[in-house]
Scaffold this active site. Structure first.
Site, mmCIF file in Angstrom:
data_model
loop_
_atom_site.group_PDB
_atom_site.id
_atom_site.type_symbol
_atom_site.label_atom_id
_atom_site.label_comp_id
_atom_site.label_asym_id
_atom_site.label_seq_id
_atom_site.Cartn_x
_atom_site.Cartn_y
_atom_site.Cartn_z
ATOM 1 N N THR A 52 0.785 -0.948 -0.030
ATOM 2 C CA THR A 52 0.072 0.006 -0.205
ATOM 3 C C THR A 52 0.800 1.278 0.047
ATOM 4 O O THR A 52 2.125 1.133 0.261
ATOM 5 C CB THR A 52 -0.890 0.036 1.193
ATOM 6 O OG1 THR A 52 -1.697 1.350 1.179
ATOM 7 C CG2 THR A 52 -0.225 0.124 2.497
ATOM 8 N N ARG A 53 0.016 2.474 -0.405
ATOM 9 C CA ARG A 53 1.153 3.664 -0.236
ATOM 10 C C ARG A 53 0.193 4.515 0.569
ATOM 11 O O ARG A 53 0.467 5.787 0.494
ATOM 12 C CB ARG A 53 1.602 4.174 -1.304
ATOM 13 C CG ARG A 53 0.459 4.514 -2.499
ATOM 14 C CD ARG A 53 1.078 5.265 -3.832
ATOM 15 N NE ARG A 53 0.039 5.905 -4.305
ATOM 16 C CZ ARG A 53 -0.683 5.463 -5.542
ATOM 17 N NH1 ARG A 53 0.184 4.386 -6.038
ATOM 18 N NH2 ARG A 53 -1.500 6.081 -6.229
ATOM 19 N N HIS B 238 -9.178 -1.643 2.795
ATOM 20 C CA HIS B 238 -7.770 -2.210 3.128
ATOM 21 C C HIS B 238 -7.976 -3.136 4.157
ATOM 22 O O HIS B 238 -7.400 -4.257 4.014
ATOM 23 C CB HIS B 238 -6.640 -1.046 3.408
ATOM 24 C CG HIS B 238 -6.474 -0.204 2.545
ATOM 25 N ND1 HIS B 238 -6.480 1.147 2.810
ATOM 26 C CD2 HIS B 238 -6.053 -0.326 1.168
ATOM 27 C CE1 HIS B 238 -6.018 2.046 1.490
ATOM 28 N NE2 HIS B 238 -6.115 1.000 0.522
ATOM 29 N N GLY C 51 -5.689 -6.205 -4.831
ATOM 30 C CA GLY C 51 -6.888 -5.841 -4.969
ATOM 31 C C GLY C 51 -7.336 -5.213 -6.118
ATOM 32 O O GLY C 51 -6.890 -5.642 -7.338
ATOM 33 N N HIS D 127 -4.852 -2.211 -8.881
ATOM 34 C CA HIS D 127 -3.343 -2.342 -7.958
ATOM 35 C C HIS D 127 -2.265 -1.658 -8.858
ATOM 36 O O HIS D 127 -2.104 -2.057 -10.193
ATOM 37 C CB HIS D 127 -2.808 -3.952 -7.642
ATOM 38 C CG HIS D 127 -1.460 -3.674 -6.922
ATOM 39 N ND1 HIS D 127 -1.652 -4.314 -5.460
ATOM 40 C CD2 HIS D 127 -0.224 -3.286 -7.190
ATOM 41 C CE1 HIS D 127 -0.259 -4.346 -5.228
ATOM 42 N NE2 HIS D 127 0.426 -3.704 -5.951
ATOM 43 N N ALA D 128 -1.590 -0.657 -8.289
ATOM 44 C CA ALA D 128 -0.702 0.227 -8.922
ATOM 45 C C ALA D 128 -1.311 0.486 -10.352
ATOM 46 O O ALA D 128 -0.655 1.281 -11.323
ATOM 47 C CB ALA D 128 0.463 -0.597 -9.298
#
Ligand SMILES: [Zn+2]
Length: 354
Positions: A169-170, A177, A262, A265-266
């Site tokens: 995560t960021r 989450h 998830g 993603h990215a």
């Protein structure tokens, strides 16, 4: 450290983070910056020349005028922005950086609206491949949380964990989450929460908020003997599916057996399909870590809980979307996000440190 008499190549902050991961084993099996053969192979078939899965090029790019001074077999010092020698490198290969070709292969687009493509175009003209040896790790604001793969592996072994899920995560943790993490915790022995710290995307919360937010979530809600919080400091590449696979490979190297993927993603804007990051794993069955492909959670008023389409039969009218954007907008107005989308203990951290 005493300065060597080697010729010096100045490297960017992002590149120092690559050197570090190469040195500590986060990028195994890489032991240096990619030579042309590996680079071309990664672009073309998401594998190194020897066939091992690898999806993101790891390159040292230098200006043509710098490259002209060197040839295969030269040893150079890699110097960070403060002028200190952080690594040595044995040059094995020098080859041109073909930006358009690389952009198409990595990002699936040549559009300059894509931040990854834009970044590629800012990189210099020549790629230098070769083994690196780190002399000094880059400075980190989070030394306590920056564990090496050897350290996480030891911690997993000490706890007797055999099945370990990693969560990338960021951002500060919201209820979606949390849903993904709890789902994983139902089927594994332990969870490595491994937030990305370092250079942020505009609008991201600071690394401090992310770490403190997770500490609050773990302290107030999770079984302490099943969760480890550590940080990962690498540059973002915004490569969607390829980056999801890259994130999984890194966590495999940190000793995890499962990787939570998830929705989107990215992802970047609308460049990738929401579940493209799930599908890439079907192409890479020998990646060495099992993806836990999960749908995007939301809060359902009828179910009175956070759920996904896999288990909720209600329609859009009942669903409350949970997103970082909604939370950031509330925080800007100094408002507590509702408990349906963020735990109050986490919201308080964000309001305090924003
Ligand atoms: Zn429902």
């Amino acid at each position: 450290m005493k300065k060597s008499r080697l010729p010096r190549i100045k490297i960017s902050e992002d590149t120092t983070l690559y050197v570090e991961q190469i040195a500590i084993g986060g990028f195994a099996p890489l032991d240096g910056f990619m030579n042309k053969e590996d680079y071309e192979s990664v672009l073309k078939r998401k594998r190194l020349a020897d066939g091992q899965v690898w999806t993101i090029p790891i390159n040292l790019a230098v200006k043509r005028s710098v490259a002209a001074r060197y040839t295969k077999g030269d040893r150079v010092a890699l110097v960070d922005s403060s002028g200190s020698e952080m690594a040595q490198m044995d040059i094995e290969d020098l080859y041109p950086h073909k930006r358009r070709h690389a952009a198409e292969a990595i990002y699936g687009t040549r559009s300059m609206r894509h931040p990854g493509v834009k970044h590629l175009h800012q990189l210099a003209d020549v790629m230098v491949g070769g083994k690196v040896k780190m002399l000094r790790a880059p400075f980190s604001q989070w030394p306590r949380y920056k564990l090496k793969p050897s350290q996480t592996r030891r911690m997993f072994a000490e706890r007797g964990w055999r099945r370990i899920a990693a969560f990338h995560t960021r951002n500060a943790p919201h209820r979606a989450h949390e849903y993904l993490q709890r789902t994983a915790l139902e089927v594994v022995d332990g969870l490595l929460i491994h937030p990305f710290v370092g250079r942020r995307k505009d609008g991201d919360f600071s690394s401090e908020i992310v770490i403190k937010g997770y500490k609050a979530l773990i302290k107030n809600y999770y079984p302490k003997d099943k969760v480890i919080l550590a940080c990962l400091e690498i540059p973002m590449t915004f490569a969607g599916p390829r980056e999801a696979a890259f994130h999984a490979i890194i966590r495999r190297n940190y000793g995890c057996t499962h990787f939570i993927v998830g929705r989107d993603h990215a992802g970047v804007g609308g460049f990738y399909d929401k579940y493209a990051a799930h599908r890439i794993f079907d192409e890479l069955p020998d990646i060495g870590i099992t993806p836990l492909k999960l749908q995007g959670p939301f809060y359902c008023r009828r179910c009175s809980r956070v759920v996904t389409e896999s288990s909720c039969g209600h329609g859009d009218k009942e669903r409350v979307q949970i997103s970082g954007t909604i939370i950031r907008n509330m925080v800007k107005q100094n408002k507590m996000p509702p408990v349906e989308i963020m735990r109050p203990e986490v919201s308080r951290v964000i309001l305090k440190y924003s």
